[in-house]
Design a protein around this motif. Structure first.
Motif, PDB file in Angstrom:
ATOM      1  N   TRP A   3      26.264  41.428 -17.357  1.00  0.00           N
ATOM      2  CA  TRP A   3      24.982  41.210 -16.894  1.00  0.00           C
ATOM      3  C   TRP A   3      25.064  40.991 -15.409  1.00  0.00           C
ATOM      4  O   TRP A   3      25.756  39.972 -15.181  1.00  0.00           O
ATOM      5  N   ARG A   4      24.513  41.752 -14.905  1.00  0.00           N
ATOM      6  CA  ARG A   4      24.424  41.518 -13.305  1.00  0.00           C
ATOM      7  C   ARG A   4      22.938  41.011 -12.915  1.00  0.00           C
ATOM      8  O   ARG A   4      21.762  41.937 -13.303  1.00  0.00           O
ATOM      9  N   ARG A   5      22.744  40.075 -12.042  1.00  0.00           N
ATOM     10  CA  ARG A   5      21.633  39.596 -11.468  1.00  0.00           C
ATOM     11  C   ARG A   5      21.099  40.239  -9.951  1.00  0.00           C
ATOM     12  O   ARG A   5      22.165  40.533  -9.402  1.00  0.00           O
ATOM     13  N   ILE A   6      19.949  40.875  -9.775  1.00  0.00           N
ATOM     14  CA  ILE A   6      19.348  41.524  -8.723  1.00  0.00           C
ATOM     15  C   ILE A   6      18.161  41.038  -8.341  1.00  0.00           C
ATOM     16  O   ILE A   6      17.107  41.142  -9.083  1.00  0.00           O
ATOM     17  N   ASP A   7      17.793  40.510  -7.158  1.00  0.00           N
ATOM     18  CA  ASP A   7      16.666  40.387  -6.491  1.00  0.00           C
ATOM     19  C   ASP A   7      16.569  40.808  -5.234  1.00  0.00           C
ATOM     20  O   ASP A   7      15.462  40.675  -4.760  1.00  0.00           O
ATOM     21  N   THR A   8      17.506  41.555  -4.752  1.00  0.00           N
ATOM     22  CA  THR A   8      17.256  42.114  -3.388  1.00  0.00           C
ATOM     23  C   THR A   8      16.576  43.323  -2.947  1.00  0.00           C
ATOM     24  O   THR A   8      16.567  43.849  -2.050  1.00  0.00           O
ATOM     25  N   PHE A   9      15.913  43.740  -4.387  1.00  0.00           N
ATOM     26  CA  PHE A   9      14.853  44.735  -4.087  1.00  0.00           C
ATOM     27  C   PHE A   9      13.446  44.237  -3.665  1.00  0.00           C
ATOM     28  O   PHE A   9      12.485  45.326  -3.281  1.00  0.00           O
ATOM     29  N   ILE A  10      13.305  42.866  -3.509  1.00  0.00           N
ATOM     30  CA  ILE A  10      11.991  42.255  -3.573  1.00  0.00           C
ATOM     31  C   ILE A  10      11.392  43.006  -2.025  1.00  0.00           C
ATOM     32  O   ILE A  10      10.250  43.303  -1.993  1.00  0.00           O
ATOM     33  N   ASN A  11      12.036  42.543  -0.785  1.00  0.00           N
ATOM     34  CA  ASN A  11      11.497  42.844   0.264  1.00  0.00           C
ATOM     35  C   ASN A  11      12.053  44.022   1.043  1.00  0.00           C
ATOM     36  O   ASN A  11      13.480  44.493   0.884  1.00  0.00           O
ATOM     37  N   ASP A  12      11.216  45.002   1.380  1.00  0.00           N
ATOM     38  CA  ASP A  12      11.740  46.419   1.777  1.00  0.00           C
ATOM     39  C   ASP A  12      12.517  45.908   3.461  1.00  0.00           C
ATOM     40  O   ASP A  12      12.255  44.823   3.908  1.00  0.00           O
ATOM     41  N   LEU A  13      13.363  46.817   3.491  1.00  0.00           N
ATOM     42  CA  LEU A  13      14.362  46.569   4.747  1.00  0.00           C
ATOM     43  C   LEU A  13      14.016  46.085   5.736  1.00  0.00           C
ATOM     44  O   LEU A  13      14.354  45.061   6.540  1.00  0.00           O
ATOM     45  N   PRO A  14      12.875  47.031   6.498  1.00  0.00           N
ATOM     46  CA  PRO A  14      11.991  46.359   7.666  1.00  0.00           C
ATOM     47  C   PRO A  14      11.414  44.984   7.758  1.00  0.00           C
ATOM     48  O   PRO A  14      11.776  44.059   8.599  1.00  0.00           O
ATOM     49  N   LEU A  15      10.901  44.524   6.442  1.00  0.00           N
ATOM     50  CA  LEU A  15      10.344  43.235   6.351  1.00  0.00           C
ATOM     51  C   LEU A  15      11.463  42.080   6.360  1.00  0.00           C
ATOM     52  O   LEU A  15      11.403  41.255   6.682  1.00  0.00           O
ATOM     53  N   PHE A  16      12.558  42.632   5.339  1.00  0.00           N
ATOM     54  CA  PHE A  16      13.689  41.719   5.150  1.00  0.00           C
ATOM     55  C   PHE A  16      14.261  41.326   6.598  1.00  0.00           C
ATOM     56  O   PHE A  16      14.340  40.149   6.912  1.00  0.00           O
ATOM     57  N   HIS A  17      14.542  42.044   7.250  1.00  0.00           N
ATOM     58  CA  HIS A  17      14.875  41.943   8.958  1.00  0.00           C
ATOM     59  C   HIS A  17      14.228  41.161   9.768  1.00  0.00           C
ATOM     60  O   HIS A  17      14.377  40.116  10.378  1.00  0.00           O
ATOM     61  N   ALA A  18      12.632  41.381   9.571  1.00  0.00           N
ATOM     62  CA  ALA A  18      11.912  40.821  10.430  1.00  0.00           C
ATOM     63  C   ALA A  18      11.620  39.355   9.873  1.00  0.00           C
ATOM     64  O   ALA A  18      11.281  38.575  10.714  1.00  0.00           O
ATOM     65  N   ALA A  19      11.556  38.994   8.709  1.00  0.00           N
ATOM     66  CA  ALA A  19      11.346  37.822   8.099  1.00  0.00           C
ATOM     67  C   ALA A  19      12.575  36.999   8.381  1.00  0.00           C
ATOM     68  O   ALA A  19      12.324  35.858   8.561  1.00  0.00           O
ATOM     69  N   LYS A  20      13.793  37.553   8.384  1.00  0.00           N
ATOM     70  CA  LYS A  20      14.863  36.683   8.491  1.00  0.00           C
ATOM     71  C   LYS A  20      14.908  36.075  10.076  1.00  0.00           C
ATOM     72  O   LYS A  20      15.233  35.141  10.539  1.00  0.00           O
ATOM     73  N   ARG A  21      14.585  37.220  10.965  1.00  0.00           N
ATOM     74  CA  ARG A  21      14.479  36.581  12.426  1.00  0.00           C
ATOM     75  C   ARG A  21      13.260  35.714  12.520  1.00  0.00           C
ATOM     76  O   ARG A  21      13.479  34.684  13.126  1.00  0.00           O
ATOM     77  N   ALA A  22      12.074  35.950  11.735  1.00  0.00           N
ATOM     78  CA  ALA A  22      10.980  34.897  11.989  1.00  0.00           C
ATOM     79  C   ALA A  22      11.489  33.575  11.576  1.00  0.00           C
ATOM     80  O   ALA A  22      11.144  32.513  12.208  1.00  0.00           O
ATOM     81  N   LEU A  23      12.182  33.532  10.344  1.00  0.00           N
ATOM     82  CA  LEU A  23      12.714  32.019   9.978  1.00  0.00           C
ATOM     83  C   LEU A  23      13.368  31.286  10.838  1.00  0.00           C
ATOM     84  O   LEU A  23      13.111  30.206  10.918  1.00  0.00           O
ATOM     85  N   ARG A  24      14.150  32.287  11.348  1.00  0.00           N
ATOM     86  CA  ARG A  24      15.336  31.557  12.580  1.00  0.00           C
ATOM     87  C   ARG A  24      14.558  31.126  13.653  1.00  0.00           C
ATOM     88  O   ARG A  24      14.713  30.029  13.932  1.00  0.00           O
ATOM     89  N   SER A  25      13.598  31.726  13.858  1.00  0.00           N
ATOM     90  CA  SER A  25      12.682  31.308  15.202  1.00  0.00           C
ATOM     91  C   SER A  25      12.125  30.081  15.115  1.00  0.00           C
ATOM     92  O   SER A  25      11.944  29.454  16.004  1.00  0.00           O
ATOM     93  N   ARG A  26      11.581  29.754  13.692  1.00  0.00           N
ATOM     94  CA  ARG A  26      10.642  28.700  13.299  1.00  0.00           C
ATOM     95  C   ARG A  26      11.594  27.622  12.927  1.00  0.00           C
ATOM     96  O   ARG A  26      10.853  26.595  12.834  1.00  0.00           O
ATOM     97  N   GLY A  27      12.897  27.879  12.519  1.00  0.00           N
ATOM     98  CA  GLY A  27      13.589  26.745  12.215  1.00  0.00           C
ATOM     99  C   GLY A  27      13.446  26.382  10.692  1.00  0.00           C
ATOM    100  O   GLY A  27      13.836  25.338  10.221  1.00  0.00           O
ATOM    101  N   TRP A  28      12.923  27.565   9.953  1.00  0.00           N
ATOM    102  CA  TRP A  28      12.741  27.253   8.426  1.00  0.00           C
ATOM    103  C   TRP A  28      13.849  28.070   7.812  1.00  0.00           C
ATOM    104  O   TRP A  28      14.540  28.957   8.172  1.00  0.00           O
ATOM    105  N   GLN A  29      14.097  27.584   6.483  1.00  0.00           N
ATOM    106  CA  GLN A  29      15.078  28.159   5.731  1.00  0.00           C
ATOM    107  C   GLN A  29      14.198  28.984   4.630  1.00  0.00           C
ATOM    108  O   GLN A  29      14.825  29.827   3.945  1.00  0.00           O
ATOM    109  N   THR A  30      12.861  28.791   4.268  1.00  0.00           N
ATOM    110  CA  THR A  30      12.119  29.241   3.298  1.00  0.00           C
ATOM    111  C   THR A  30      10.972  29.692   3.970  1.00  0.00           C
ATOM    112  O   THR A  30      10.097  28.955   4.518  1.00  0.00           O
ATOM    113  N   GLY A  31      10.310  30.906   3.384  1.00  0.00           N
ATOM    114  CA  GLY A  31       8.878  31.547   3.881  1.00  0.00           C
ATOM    115  C   GLY A  31       9.178  32.961   4.023  1.00  0.00           C
ATOM    116  O   GLY A  31      10.185  33.386   4.099  1.00  0.00           O
TER     117      GLY A  31
END
Length: 230
Positions: free
Chosen positions: A124-152
């Protein structure tokens, strides 16, 4: 409540067949289904909350963690891939940045959250990487780093990383670092939503507030997506 992973409907069957045409193995089929659910079904919050059938998510063209998981579950079942949905609780700060002000305060401290598990090659394999579409994933990752957040922004970076890939052999995730409690595996999400474990069941006030605010929340999602690198 009828099954939400309505894999026997013509809408789901036809989409699964078109996506997996020519694929033979379960791995090949999953490699076709995954990018469709991740990217063609954009991340967003539907008016129906979690109680959205897979066929309805196909019609809407967008969904959040639970409704996209319901869709991937249904597509896998249609294709004969053994699959189940795994529910948990997750910290509400996973949606910090999208939910703000009163909308954020009205969220329960822990939200009901799900991912998909598929049985592939005897494991059995766990998968959650379908949640955010690719453009949103990259934008969210950059936004978190710019704010100094780990989650959001629908991501939990944990050690500073997250993945938007189908990682069948080396698990990596988008939200697992924010999970707080395991509520086990379920055959259909409707069974979980009818159980005492479900935390996202709104009272009348919260339901009215959600429906009033969801347009503005989805506008923030779209605005962040537009900041993704070309």
């Amino acid at each position: 409540m009828e099954n939400l992973a309505d894999f026997e409907t013509s809408t789901v069957r036809e989409r699964a067949a078109s996506l997996t045409r020519g694929a033979v193995t379960a791995r090949e089929k999953l490699e076709r289904l995954f990018p469709f659910v991740r990217d063609d079904i954009a991340f967003g919050f539907p008016p129906g909350g979690d109680l959205v059938a897979a066929s309805e998510t196909l019609r809407l063209g967008y969904g959040q963690c639970n409704t996209k998981a319901t869709l991937l579950l249904a597509l896998c079942k249609t294709c004969g891939i053994p699959a189940r949905i795994h529910f948990s609780l997750i910290r509400k700060d996973i949606q910090k940045g999208f939910f703000t002000g009163l909308a954020y305060r009205l969220l329960p401290e822990e939200l009901s959250h799900s991912w998909i598990e598929v049985e592939l090659e005897g494991r059995w394999r766990r998968i959650d990487t379908f949640i955010n579409d690719l453009p949103l994933f990259h934008a969210a990752k950059r936004a978190l780093r710019s704010r100094g957040w780990q989650t959001g922004y629908s991501l939990a970076l944990g050690d500073g990383e997250a993945s938007a890939d189908l990682n069948l052999d080396h698990e990596a995730f988008q939200q697992m670092d924010a999970v707080t409690r395991d509520n086990g595996t379920w055959d259909d999400p409707a069974d979980y939503y009818a159980s005492p474990h479900y935390r996202n069941r709104p009272g009348l006030l919260r339901l009215m507030a959600y429906r009033l605010m969801i347009g503005r929340i989805n506008k923030r999602v779209r605005a962040l997506r537009l900041t993704a690198p070309a």
